[in-house]
Scaffold this motif. Structure first.
Motif, PDB file in Angstrom:
ATOM      1  N   ILE A  51       0.813  -1.109   0.085  1.00  0.00           N
ATOM      2  CA  ILE A  51       0.163   0.018  -0.123  1.00  0.00           C
ATOM      3  C   ILE A  51       0.792   1.334  -0.201  1.00  0.00           C
ATOM      4  N   PHE A  52       1.008   1.969  -1.116  1.00  0.00           N
ATOM      5  CA  PHE A  52       1.760   3.008  -1.241  1.00  0.00           C
ATOM      6  C   PHE A  52       0.865   4.407  -0.738  1.00  0.00           C
ATOM      7  N   TYR A  53       1.406   5.218   0.202  1.00  0.00           N
ATOM      8  CA  TYR A  53       0.555   6.242   0.681  1.00  0.00           C
ATOM      9  C   TYR A  53       1.503   7.472   0.822  1.00  0.00           C
ATOM     10  N   THR A  54       0.765   8.711   1.007  1.00  0.00           N
ATOM     11  CA  THR A  54       1.595   9.727   0.979  1.00  0.00           C
ATOM     12  C   THR A  54       0.839  10.702   2.040  1.00  0.00           C
ATOM     13  N   ALA A  55       1.547  11.699   2.670  1.00  0.00           N
ATOM     14  CA  ALA A  55       0.740  12.428   3.726  1.00  0.00           C
ATOM     15  C   ALA A  55       1.381  13.791   3.651  1.00  0.00           C
ATOM     16  N   ALA A  56       0.821  14.817   4.516  1.00  0.00           N
ATOM     17  CA  ALA A  56       1.238  16.055   4.560  1.00  0.00           C
ATOM     18  C   ALA A  56       2.737  16.125   5.455  1.00  0.00           C
ATOM     19  N   LYS A  57       2.939  15.178   6.049  1.00  0.00           N
ATOM     20  CA  LYS A  57       4.127  15.272   6.991  1.00  0.00           C
ATOM     21  C   LYS A  57       4.267  13.861   7.123  1.00  0.00           C
ATOM     22  N   GLN A  58       5.513  13.304   6.451  1.00  0.00           N
ATOM     23  CA  GLN A  58       5.912  12.017   6.721  1.00  0.00           C
ATOM     24  C   GLN A  58       6.714  11.791   7.927  1.00  0.00           C
ATOM     25  N   SER A  59       6.392  10.896   8.743  1.00  0.00           N
ATOM     26  CA  SER A  59       7.129  10.589   9.870  1.00  0.00           C
ATOM     27  C   SER A  59       7.142   9.117  10.296  1.00  0.00           C
ATOM     28  N   ASP A  60       8.163   8.903  11.121  1.00  0.00           N
ATOM     29  CA  ASP A  60       8.208   7.367  11.666  1.00  0.00           C
ATOM     30  C   ASP A  60       7.079   7.066  12.500  1.00  0.00           C
ATOM     31  N   SER A  61       6.588   7.888  13.077  1.00  0.00           N
ATOM     32  CA  SER A  61       5.357   7.541  14.207  1.00  0.00           C
ATOM     33  C   SER A  61       4.176   7.235  13.158  1.00  0.00           C
ATOM     34  N   LEU A  62       4.113   7.936  11.848  1.00  0.00           N
ATOM     35  CA  LEU A  62       2.808   7.534  11.138  1.00  0.00           C
ATOM     36  C   LEU A  62       3.099   6.132  10.539  1.00  0.00           C
ATOM     37  N   GLN A  63       4.247   5.810  10.274  1.00  0.00           N
ATOM     38  CA  GLN A  63       4.526   4.580   9.501  1.00  0.00           C
ATOM     39  C   GLN A  63       4.289   3.458  10.573  1.00  0.00           C
ATOM     40  N   GLN A  64       4.583   3.953  11.952  1.00  0.00           N
ATOM     41  CA  GLN A  64       4.620   2.869  12.940  1.00  0.00           C
ATOM     42  C   GLN A  64       2.875   2.855  13.249  1.00  0.00           C
ATOM     43  N   GLY A  65       2.131   3.841  13.295  1.00  0.00           N
ATOM     44  CA  GLY A  65       0.925   3.969  13.229  1.00  0.00           C
ATOM     45  C   GLY A  65       0.123   3.030  12.405  1.00  0.00           C
ATOM     46  N   LEU A  66       0.376   2.977  10.941  1.00  0.00           N
ATOM     47  CA  LEU A  66      -0.070   2.215  10.076  1.00  0.00           C
ATOM     48  C   LEU A  66       0.269   0.794  10.224  1.00  0.00           C
ATOM     49  N   GLU A  67       1.619   0.450  10.564  1.00  0.00           N
ATOM     50  CA  GLU A  67       1.827  -0.952  10.594  1.00  0.00           C
ATOM     51  C   GLU A  67       0.950  -1.509  11.907  1.00  0.00           C
ATOM     52  N   LYS A  68       0.994  -0.687  12.906  1.00  0.00           N
ATOM     53  CA  LYS A  68       0.113  -1.256  13.846  1.00  0.00           C
ATOM     54  C   LYS A  68      -1.421  -1.446  13.843  1.00  0.00           C
ATOM     55  N   SER A  69      -1.982  -0.396  12.809  1.00  0.00           N
ATOM     56  CA  SER A  69      -3.256  -0.801  12.613  1.00  0.00           C
ATOM     57  C   SER A  69      -3.520  -1.690  11.442  1.00  0.00           C
ATOM     58  N   ALA A  70      -2.575  -2.337  10.977  1.00  0.00           N
ATOM     59  CA  ALA A  70      -2.731  -3.374   9.731  1.00  0.00           C
ATOM     60  C   ALA A  70      -3.649  -4.409  10.310  1.00  0.00           C
ATOM     61  N   GLY A  71      -3.443  -5.154  11.153  1.00  0.00           N
ATOM     62  CA  GLY A  71      -4.267  -6.157  11.814  1.00  0.00           C
ATOM     63  C   GLY A  71      -5.813  -5.781  11.734  1.00  0.00           C
ATOM     64  N   PHE A  72      -6.080  -4.574  12.010  1.00  0.00           N
ATOM     65  CA  PHE A  72      -7.415  -4.051  12.213  1.00  0.00           C
ATOM     66  C   PHE A  72      -7.977  -3.850  10.543  1.00  0.00           C
ATOM     67  N   LEU A  73      -6.987  -3.175  10.017  1.00  0.00           N
ATOM     68  CA  LEU A  73      -7.455  -3.018   8.612  1.00  0.00           C
ATOM     69  C   LEU A  73      -7.542  -4.175   7.706  1.00  0.00           C
ATOM     70  N   ARG A  74      -6.823  -5.235   7.998  1.00  0.00           N
ATOM     71  CA  ARG A  74      -6.963  -6.515   7.346  1.00  0.00           C
ATOM     72  C   ARG A  74      -8.148  -7.258   7.701  1.00  0.00           C
ATOM     73  N   THR A  75      -8.727  -7.289   8.892  1.00  0.00           N
ATOM     74  CA  THR A  75     -10.030  -7.815   9.223  1.00  0.00           C
ATOM     75  C   THR A  75     -11.126  -7.120   8.638  1.00  0.00           C
TER      76      THR A  75
END
Length: 118
Positions: A51-75
């Motif tokens: 999944i390719f994404y872009t954001a107004a401000k790219q940060s490591d916390s955003l990447q971590q948040g997406l990875e953390k929510s991957a299980g919920f999103l997959r469900t």
């Protein structure tokens, strides 16, 4: 010869629409905000999805948040798309918009420094 519009492409397009909706309305993680899904690539065996994404401000916390929510999103994708196997989600920052803006700025600077002919 492969089909022009294979099943993996159709699944990727549907997944992009559903993920955009889920990220906007369902994900409650404060690290995940103002994310735009630019593209989704699904492997032929439907095991993995980039999944390719872009954001107004790219940060490591955003990447971590997406990875953390991957299980919920997959469900949620499994429920919405009625797939037998839902691909594992791999989030990748899409820097093409940033690169395009840099190139546009360089072109504008080059045109501005060019001496005008009379």
């Amino acid at each position: 010869m492969a089909k022009d519009f294979s099943r993996s492409h159709r699944v990727a397009e549907q997944m992009q629409r559903e993920l955009a909706d889920l990220l906007m309305f369902e994900v409650k993680d404060p690290r995940v905000s103002m994310v735009t899904i630019t593209a989704v690539e699904v492997t032929g065996d439907m095991a993995h999805a980039k999944i390719f994404y872009t954001a107004a401000k790219q940060s490591d916390s955003l990447q971590q948040g997406l990875e953390k929510s991957a299980g919920f999103l997959r469900t949620q994708l499994g429920r919405r798309m009625l797939l037998r196997t839902v691909p594992q989600l791999h989030f990748v920052y899409d820097a093409s918009i940033d690169n395009g803006m840099k190139m546009s700025k360089l072109i504008d600077e080059a045109l501005a420094s060019k001496p005008e002919k009379s």
